[in-house]
Design a protein around this motif. Sequence first.
Motif, PDB file in Angstrom:
ATOM      1  N   VAL A 178      -6.981   1.656  -3.324  1.00  0.00           N
ATOM      2  CA  VAL A 178      -8.233   2.097  -2.709  1.00  0.00           C
ATOM      3  C   VAL A 178      -9.214   2.545  -3.794  1.00  0.00           C
ATOM      4  CG1 VAL A 178      -9.291   3.710  -1.084  1.00  0.00           C
ATOM      5  CG2 VAL A 178      -6.993   2.831  -0.620  1.00  0.00           C
ATOM      6  N   THR A 181      -5.761  17.923  -3.907  1.00  0.00           N
ATOM      7  CA  THR A 181      -7.064  17.599  -4.518  1.00  0.00           C
ATOM      8  C   THR A 181      -8.251  18.097  -3.697  1.00  0.00           C
ATOM      9  OG1 THR A 181      -6.955  15.437  -3.417  1.00  0.00           O
ATOM     10  CG2 THR A 181      -6.295  15.503  -5.733  1.00  0.00           C
ATOM     11  N   TYR A 193      -6.621  13.964 -15.347  1.00  0.00           N
ATOM     12  CA  TYR A 193      -6.386  15.180 -14.544  1.00  0.00           C
ATOM     13  C   TYR A 193      -5.116  15.916 -14.967  1.00  0.00           C
ATOM     14  CZ  TYR A 193      -3.455  12.171 -11.464  1.00  0.00           C
ATOM     15  OH  TYR A 193      -2.523  11.302 -10.965  1.00  0.00           O
ATOM     16  N   LYS A 203      -4.901   4.038 -18.502  1.00  0.00           N
ATOM     17  CA  LYS A 203      -5.534   3.573 -17.258  1.00  0.00           C
ATOM     18  C   LYS A 203      -7.027   3.901 -17.261  1.00  0.00           C
ATOM     19  CE  LYS A 203      -1.537   3.843 -14.123  1.00  0.00           C
ATOM     20  NZ  LYS A 203      -1.068   4.465 -12.866  1.00  0.00           N
ATOM     21  N   GLN A 208     -10.198   8.989  -7.143  1.00  0.00           N
ATOM     22  CA  GLN A 208      -9.021   9.731  -7.608  1.00  0.00           C
ATOM     23  C   GLN A 208      -7.881   8.761  -7.876  1.00  0.00           C
ATOM     24  OE1 GLN A 208      -8.762  12.507  -4.344  1.00  0.00           O
ATOM     25  NE2 GLN A 208     -10.369  13.806  -5.232  1.00  0.00           N
ATOM     26  N   GLY A 209      -7.501   8.641  -9.141  1.00  0.00           N
ATOM     27  CA  GLY A 209      -6.427   7.742  -9.538  1.00  0.00           C
ATOM     28  C   GLY A 209      -6.925   6.318  -9.688  1.00  0.00           C
ATOM     29  N   THR A 210      -5.983   5.433  -9.955  1.00  0.00           N
ATOM     30  CA  THR A 210      -6.321   4.031 -10.227  1.00  0.00           C
ATOM     31  C   THR A 210      -5.463   3.096  -9.377  1.00  0.00           C
ATOM     32  OG1 THR A 210      -4.775   4.063 -12.080  1.00  0.00           O
ATOM     33  CG2 THR A 210      -7.107   4.468 -12.594  1.00  0.00           C
ATOM     34  N   GLY A 211      -5.141   3.538  -8.158  1.00  0.00           N
ATOM     35  CA  GLY A 211      -4.412   2.680  -7.227  1.00  0.00           C
ATOM     36  C   GLY A 211      -5.363   1.756  -6.491  1.00  0.00           C
ATOM     37  N   SER A 253      -7.637  10.216 -13.614  1.00  0.00           N
ATOM     38  CA  SER A 253      -6.346   9.521 -13.662  1.00  0.00           C
ATOM     39  C   SER A 253      -5.353  10.357 -14.461  1.00  0.00           C
ATOM     40  CB  SER A 253      -6.532   8.144 -14.316  1.00  0.00           C
ATOM     41  OG  SER A 253      -5.274   7.534 -14.563  1.00  0.00           O
ATOM     42  N   ASN A 295       0.847  -1.183   0.000  1.00  0.00           N
ATOM     43  CA  ASN A 295       0.000   0.000   0.000  1.00  0.00           C
ATOM     44  C   ASN A 295       0.882   1.232   0.000  1.00  0.00           C
ATOM     45  OD1 ASN A 295      -2.922  -1.018   0.637  1.00  0.00           O
ATOM     46  ND2 ASN A 295      -1.559  -2.179   1.990  1.00  0.00           N
ATOM     47  N   TYR A 296       0.296   2.362  -0.395  1.00  0.00           N
ATOM     48  CA  TYR A 296       1.051   3.617  -0.414  1.00  0.00           C
ATOM     49  C   TYR A 296       1.701   3.893   0.942  1.00  0.00           C
ATOM     50  CZ  TYR A 296       2.055   8.527  -1.334  1.00  0.00           C
ATOM     51  OH  TYR A 296       2.681   9.730  -1.492  1.00  0.00           O
ATOM     52  N   VAL A 323      -8.736   2.990   7.821  1.00  0.00           N
ATOM     53  CA  VAL A 323      -8.929   1.572   7.470  1.00  0.00           C
ATOM     54  C   VAL A 323     -10.248   1.056   8.063  1.00  0.00           C
ATOM     55  CG1 VAL A 323      -7.792  -0.662   7.169  1.00  0.00           C
ATOM     56  CG2 VAL A 323      -6.408   1.391   7.412  1.00  0.00           C
ATOM     57  N   VAL A 379      -3.395  10.822   1.349  1.00  0.00           N
ATOM     58  CA  VAL A 379      -2.310  11.801   1.511  1.00  0.00           C
ATOM     59  C   VAL A 379      -1.359  11.736   0.313  1.00  0.00           C
ATOM     60  CG1 VAL A 379      -2.437  11.793   4.026  1.00  0.00           C
ATOM     61  CG2 VAL A 379      -1.007  10.094   2.893  1.00  0.00           C
ATOM     62  N   LEU A 380      -1.907  11.420  -0.879  1.00  0.00           N
ATOM     63  CA  LEU A 380      -1.049  11.209  -2.052  1.00  0.00           C
ATOM     64  C   LEU A 380      -0.256  12.457  -2.416  1.00  0.00           C
ATOM     65  CD1 LEU A 380      -3.503   9.132  -4.294  1.00  0.00           C
ATOM     66  CD2 LEU A 380      -1.319   8.338  -3.388  1.00  0.00           C
ATOM     67  N   THR A 381      -0.793  13.649  -2.098  1.00  0.00           N
ATOM     68  CA  THR A 381      -0.047  14.876  -2.408  1.00  0.00           C
ATOM     69  C   THR A 381       0.467  15.542  -1.136  1.00  0.00           C
ATOM     70  OG1 THR A 381      -1.967  16.344  -2.336  1.00  0.00           O
ATOM     71  CG2 THR A 381      -1.508  15.268  -4.450  1.00  0.00           C
ATOM     72  N   VAL A 425     -11.668   8.508   7.753  1.00  0.00           N
ATOM     73  CA  VAL A 425     -11.523   7.047   7.817  1.00  0.00           C
ATOM     74  C   VAL A 425     -10.067   6.641   8.042  1.00  0.00           C
ATOM     75  CG1 VAL A 425     -11.635   4.939   6.419  1.00  0.00           C
ATOM     76  CG2 VAL A 425     -13.530   6.535   6.374  1.00  0.00           C
TER      77      VAL A 425
HETATM   78  N1  LIG Z   1      -6.955   6.713   5.866  1.00  0.00           N
HETATM   79  C1  LIG Z   1      -6.661   5.441   5.696  1.00  0.00           C
HETATM   80  O1  LIG Z   1      -6.933   4.594   6.535  1.00  0.00           O
HETATM   81  C2  LIG Z   1      -6.005   5.000   4.426  1.00  0.00           C
HETATM   82  C3  LIG Z   1      -6.058   3.668   4.028  1.00  0.00           C
HETATM   83  C4  LIG Z   1      -5.532   3.302   2.782  1.00  0.00           C
HETATM   84  C5  LIG Z   1      -4.935   4.268   1.998  1.00  0.00           C
HETATM   85  N2  LIG Z   1      -4.848   5.537   2.445  1.00  0.00           N
HETATM   86  C6  LIG Z   1      -4.265   6.576   1.596  1.00  0.00           C
HETATM   87  O2  LIG Z   1      -5.005   6.622   0.393  1.00  0.00           O
HETATM   88  C7  LIG Z   1      -4.157   6.985  -0.695  1.00  0.00           C
HETATM   89  C8  LIG Z   1      -4.209   5.908  -1.764  1.00  0.00           C
HETATM   90  O3  LIG Z   1      -3.602   4.734  -1.233  1.00  0.00           O
HETATM   91  P1  LIG Z   1      -3.313   3.486  -2.185  1.00  0.00           P
HETATM   92  O4  LIG Z   1      -2.557   2.495  -1.375  1.00  0.00           O
HETATM   93  O5  LIG Z   1      -4.571   3.101  -2.879  1.00  0.00           O
HETATM   94  O6  LIG Z   1      -2.321   4.181  -3.228  1.00  0.00           O
HETATM   95  P2  LIG Z   1      -1.700   3.636  -4.573  1.00  0.00           P
HETATM   96  O7  LIG Z   1      -2.231   2.283  -4.890  1.00  0.00           O
HETATM   97  O8  LIG Z   1      -0.234   3.810  -4.479  1.00  0.00           O
HETATM   98  O9  LIG Z   1      -2.298   4.643  -5.654  1.00  0.00           O
HETATM   99  C9  LIG Z   1      -1.524   5.651  -6.214  1.00  0.00           C
HETATM  100  C10 LIG Z   1      -2.276   6.224  -7.406  1.00  0.00           C
HETATM  101  O10 LIG Z   1      -2.966   7.414  -7.022  1.00  0.00           O
HETATM  102  C11 LIG Z   1      -3.094   8.258  -8.137  1.00  0.00           C
HETATM  103  N3  LIG Z   1      -2.703   9.636  -7.807  1.00  0.00           N
HETATM  104  C12 LIG Z   1      -1.492  10.078  -7.409  1.00  0.00           C
HETATM  105  N4  LIG Z   1      -1.525  11.410  -7.267  1.00  0.00           N
HETATM  106  C13 LIG Z   1      -2.767  11.812  -7.595  1.00  0.00           C
HETATM  107  C14 LIG Z   1      -3.423  13.070  -7.668  1.00  0.00           C
HETATM  108  N5  LIG Z   1      -2.788  14.225  -7.392  1.00  0.00           N
HETATM  109  N6  LIG Z   1      -4.713  13.116  -8.047  1.00  0.00           N
HETATM  110  C15 LIG Z   1      -5.378  11.978  -8.337  1.00  0.00           C
HETATM  111  N7  LIG Z   1      -4.811  10.744  -8.297  1.00  0.00           N
HETATM  112  C16 LIG Z   1      -3.524  10.682  -7.925  1.00  0.00           C
HETATM  113  C17 LIG Z   1      -2.227   7.676  -9.245  1.00  0.00           C
HETATM  114  O11 LIG Z   1      -3.105   7.009 -10.157  1.00  0.00           O
HETATM  115  P3  LIG Z   1      -3.183   7.459 -11.704  1.00  0.00           P
HETATM  116  O12 LIG Z   1      -1.853   7.109 -12.297  1.00  0.00           O
HETATM  117  O13 LIG Z   1      -4.313   6.691 -12.265  1.00  0.00           O
HETATM  118  O14 LIG Z   1      -3.407   8.938 -11.728  1.00  0.00           O
HETATM  119  C18 LIG Z   1      -1.358   6.678  -8.503  1.00  0.00           C
HETATM  120  O15 LIG Z   1      -0.970   5.595  -9.317  1.00  0.00           O
HETATM  121  C19 LIG Z   1      -2.767   7.164  -0.059  1.00  0.00           C
HETATM  122  O16 LIG Z   1      -2.581   8.533   0.258  1.00  0.00           O
HETATM  123  C20 LIG Z   1      -2.829   6.337   1.206  1.00  0.00           C
HETATM  124  O17 LIG Z   1      -1.926   6.765   2.188  1.00  0.00           O
HETATM  125  C21 LIG Z   1      -5.366   5.921   3.637  1.00  0.00           C
END
Ligand SMILES: NC(=O)c1ccc[n+]([C@@H]2O[C@H](COP(=O)([O-])OP(=O)(O)OC[C@H]3O[C@@H](n4cnc5c(N)ncnc54)[C@H](OP(=O)(O)O)[C@@H]3O)[C@@H](O)[C@H]2O)c1
Length: 336
Positions: A172, A241, A211, A196, A167-170, A191, A40-41, A285, A260-262, A283
């Motif tokens: 979550v 965002t 985007y 993607k 937001q994005g294609t990771g 995305s 995960n990120y 998890v 917190v991607l940015t 949230v």
């Molecule tokens: N609060 C919680 O409990 C919790 C739990 C899980 C995750 N998170 C957070 O949620 C976020 C996503 O986690 P993940 O593990 O799913 O990440 P991930 O799989 O690494 O996803 C990253 C993807 O997000 C997209 N992205 C990056 N910057 C962006 C932007 N400025 N605008 C829109 N999309 C953007 C990109 O997709 P594209 O290439 O398609 O643009 C990138 O490939 C992270 O910040 C993580 O820390 C929080």
Amino acid sequence: MKAYHLNGHAGAASLVRADVSQPEPANGEVRIRVEAASLNYRDLLILDRAAQGELNGRVPLCDGVGVVDAIGADVVQWKVGDRVAASYFRDWISGPFKASYILSALGGNTLDGMLAEYVVLPATALVSVPAHLSSVEAATLPCAGVTAFHGLIARGGMGKGDTLLVQGTGGVALFGLQFAVALGARAIVISSSDEKLARAKALGGSILINYRDTPDWDAALMKATNGSGASHVLELGGPGTYDRSLRSVASGGKIVQIGVLTGFGPKPDLARLQWENADIIGVTVGSVEHFAAMNRFLTEHAIHPIVDRIYGFDEAPEAYAHLRTGSHFGKIVIKF
Ligand SMILES: NC(=O)c1ccc[n+]([C@@H]2O[C@H](COP(=O)([O-])OP(=O)(O)OC[C@H]3O[C@@H](n4cnc5c(N)ncnc54)[C@H](OP(=O)(O)O)[C@@H]3O)[C@@H](O)[C@H]2O)c1
């Protein structure tokens, strides 16, 4: 047994292979032979902290699935051979969140995680794995899947006729997309990549916005929804965002604040929430109870998580490097 340890002295990689003794389950505990783990990120954020010399010796990764291999005394709910996944917070079993649960996150500040051949956990911190999923698929669920389910469905009440922005294609984001499609909600995906977006469309995404080409994606979203906006926003970007998320939310809608991607600490202008009678749902998890409820949902809708790429145990550093590129679509998994 083999495990990976975080180690700040290992340079930028900070991930080292170690030979350690196999752990033994005590009363109320279960030993799991891990079959697959996913990234995960947050694991990049933890790796970067480890590179500063913090967290030396910690076994990383919160996501893992395996087979029960030994049980301690007093364990009645599991038997040897059961396939189980570890819940993200060891101590959040059910009910409302408590601040103390933060310290029980696996593979983080205080507890070892799943990047080891065997792990020992309390029997109460585990869930059964849906039978229709391979262990590689199920390894994607504990963090990304549960986060999307908890925010959008358990708390957000998303259903048929709703409109979700992801937001994005990771990890979550794609769970959110799949949940929306399963429920009969409309999914909007933004995305960085047209390729993607085409894949997101094949999964059922109906409004697709690049985007990079369209930095004012909130205006494009409003136009595409005839001014009504998104009833549910999966806010994954943070400061970069958040203001656009606020401008994208529908009247009476919900922003599920997760990411917190940015960067950390969004400082948005919240006035629009009031004018639109919208809510923010924060949230982290979810609980074992959320995880079990999500597994029933995945089974009912025959959902298979989207796996981008599978690495071998020896290739864990390469898996981290791949995650950091951001080129993945869905989840990156390590198969033991
Ligand atoms: N609060 C919680 O409990 C919790 C739990 C899980 C995750 N998170 C957070 O949620 C976020 C996503 O986690 P993940 O593990 O799913 O990440 P991930 O799989 O690494 O996803 C990253 C993807 O997000 C997209 N992205 C990056 N910057 C962006 C932007 N400025 N605008 C829109 N999309 C953007 C990109 O997709 P594209 O290439 O398609 O643009 C990138 O490939 C992270 O910040 C993580 O820390 C929080």
